[in-house]
Design a protein around this motif. Structure first.
Motif, PDB file in Angstrom:
ATOM      1  N   MET A  44       0.834  -1.199   0.000  1.00 52.81           N
ATOM      2  CA  MET A  44       0.000   0.000   0.000  1.00 52.81           C
ATOM      3  C   MET A  44       0.869   1.249   0.000  1.00 52.81           C
ATOM      4  O   MET A  44       0.621   2.192  -0.748  1.00 52.81           O
ATOM      5  N   LEU A  45       1.908   1.260   0.814  1.00 50.43           N
ATOM      6  CA  LEU A  45       2.791   2.423   0.867  1.00 50.43           C
ATOM      7  C   LEU A  45       3.474   2.650  -0.479  1.00 50.43           C
ATOM      8  O   LEU A  45       3.647   3.796  -0.907  1.00 50.43           O
ATOM      9  N   LEU A  46       3.844   1.582  -1.148  1.00 46.17           N
ATOM     10  CA  LEU A  46       4.489   1.723  -2.456  1.00 46.17           C
ATOM     11  C   LEU A  46       3.540   2.276  -3.515  1.00 46.17           C
ATOM     12  O   LEU A  46       3.990   2.877  -4.489  1.00 46.17           O
ATOM     13  N   GLN A  91      -5.215  11.494   1.946  1.00 47.29           N
ATOM     14  CA  GLN A  91      -5.065  10.499   0.881  1.00 47.29           C
ATOM     15  C   GLN A  91      -4.474   9.203   1.436  1.00 47.29           C
ATOM     16  O   GLN A  91      -4.949   8.106   1.116  1.00 47.29           O
ATOM     17  N   ALA A  92      -3.462   9.323   2.281  1.00 47.95           N
ATOM     18  CA  ALA A  92      -2.844   8.135   2.872  1.00 47.95           C
ATOM     19  C   ALA A  92      -3.831   7.397   3.769  1.00 47.95           C
ATOM     20  O   ALA A  92      -3.901   6.162   3.750  1.00 47.95           O
ATOM     21  N   GLU A 105      -9.905  -4.429   2.760  1.00 47.69           N
ATOM     22  CA  GLU A 105      -9.442  -5.588   1.996  1.00 47.69           C
ATOM     23  C   GLU A 105      -8.984  -6.701   2.934  1.00 47.69           C
ATOM     24  O   GLU A 105      -9.303  -7.867   2.727  1.00 47.69           O
ATOM     25  N   LEU A 106      -8.231  -6.324   3.969  1.00 45.40           N
ATOM     26  CA  LEU A 106      -7.740  -7.327   4.907  1.00 45.40           C
ATOM     27  C   LEU A 106      -8.863  -7.971   5.693  1.00 45.40           C
ATOM     28  O   LEU A 106      -8.776  -9.131   6.088  1.00 45.40           O
ATOM     29  N   ASP A 107      -9.911  -7.214   5.920  1.00 49.09           N
ATOM     30  CA  ASP A 107     -11.062  -7.762   6.642  1.00 49.09           C
ATOM     31  C   ASP A 107     -11.981  -8.555   5.715  1.00 49.09           C
ATOM     32  O   ASP A 107     -12.988  -9.099   6.134  1.00 49.09           O
ATOM     33  N   GLY A 108     -11.627  -8.583   4.443  1.00 49.39           N
ATOM     34  CA  GLY A 108     -12.416  -9.353   3.486  1.00 49.39           C
ATOM     35  C   GLY A 108     -13.702  -8.680   3.066  1.00 49.39           C
ATOM     36  O   GLY A 108     -14.593  -9.311   2.513  1.00 49.39           O
ATOM     37  N   LEU A 109     -13.792  -7.361   3.288  1.00 51.38           N
ATOM     38  CA  LEU A 109     -15.020  -6.664   2.942  1.00 51.38           C
ATOM     39  C   LEU A 109     -15.063  -6.247   1.479  1.00 51.38           C
ATOM     40  O   LEU A 109     -16.131  -6.036   0.925  1.00 51.38           O
ATOM     41  N   CYS A 138      -5.279   3.597   3.695  1.00 52.18           N
ATOM     42  CA  CYS A 138      -5.254   2.705   4.866  1.00 52.18           C
ATOM     43  C   CYS A 138      -6.630   2.091   5.103  1.00 52.18           C
ATOM     44  O   CYS A 138      -6.739   0.909   5.429  1.00 52.18           O
ATOM     45  N   ALA A 139      -7.674   2.907   4.958  1.00 50.96           N
ATOM     46  CA  ALA A 139      -9.031   2.406   5.160  1.00 50.96           C
ATOM     47  C   ALA A 139      -9.373   1.334   4.121  1.00 50.96           C
ATOM     48  O   ALA A 139      -9.977   0.311   4.451  1.00 50.96           O
ATOM     49  N   VAL A 140      -8.972   1.558   2.882  1.00 56.65           N
ATOM     50  CA  VAL A 140      -9.208   0.570   1.827  1.00 56.65           C
ATOM     51  C   VAL A 140      -8.442  -0.711   2.143  1.00 56.65           C
ATOM     52  O   VAL A 140      -8.976  -1.815   2.016  1.00 56.65           O
TER      53      VAL A 140
END
Length: 174
Positions: A114-116, A156-157, A167-171, A161-163
């Motif tokens: 994500m940071l990249l 923006q960052a 994604e990590l939560d599978g939503l 992070c929210a996205v």
């Protein structure tokens, strides 16, 4: 993928697998990692088929994919080593389980990716705020921008992070 595409990919694989594996083994210093990245290279090609004008064009394209995968491989190794170094300093009773370690590593890789994906200035502002704890005014001075622009960068960052969290939560479906 058409049967013709499958034949072309098969021929590319047969023609270039050995060369590509040697190329990657020299870069990585490990035959097993090289073999894995050869497979990953051809999977990428399978997902995005191309046609080539020449044998050298095929090798050039495969080498480009393989170099990118090598860079990703080294970044992952560096991140894993940093995590293992951090863990080595912790008492045994505070060590995470193998399952927790795997989840943490997966999350670290996702955060790194994500940071990249962030523009350089946004990434710098975010890291200065989160890791160094700098206020917006100091970040603005370091980056040579206004405080208002720092707020935009941080927003923006945080959106990214929210996205990522979703994604990590599978939503979200990728």
């Amino acid at each position: 993928m058409t049967p013709s595409d499958t034949t072309v990919l098969h021929n590319l694989y047969v023609s270039h697998r050995g060369w590509l594996q040697q190329f990657l083994r020299r870069r990585l210093g490990d035959s097993a990692d090289a073999a894995d990245l050869v497979q990953d290279t051809f999977v990428r090609l399978l997902l995005r088929p191309r046609s080539f004008d020449s044998h050298s064009g095929e090798r050039s394209y495969l080498a480009t994919i393989a170099r990118g995968l090598s860079i990703d491989h080294w970044r992952r190794k560096q991140l894993e080593q940093a995590w293992l170094t951090t863990l080595a300093d912790r008492p045994q009773e505070l060590q995470p389980s193998p399952e927790q370690t795997a989840l943490i590593m997966e999350t670290l890789h996702e955060v790194d990716a994500m940071l990249l994906r962030l523009p350089a200035r946004v990434r710098q502002a975010f890291l200065l705020a989160q890791l160094d704890g700098l206020p917006n005014r100091e970040i603005a001075v370091q980056l040579g921008v206004s405080e208002r622009m720092v707020k935009k960068y941080l927003a923006q960052a945080l959106l990214h992070c929210a996205v990522l969290e979703a994604e990590l939560d599978g939503l979200l479906v990728k």
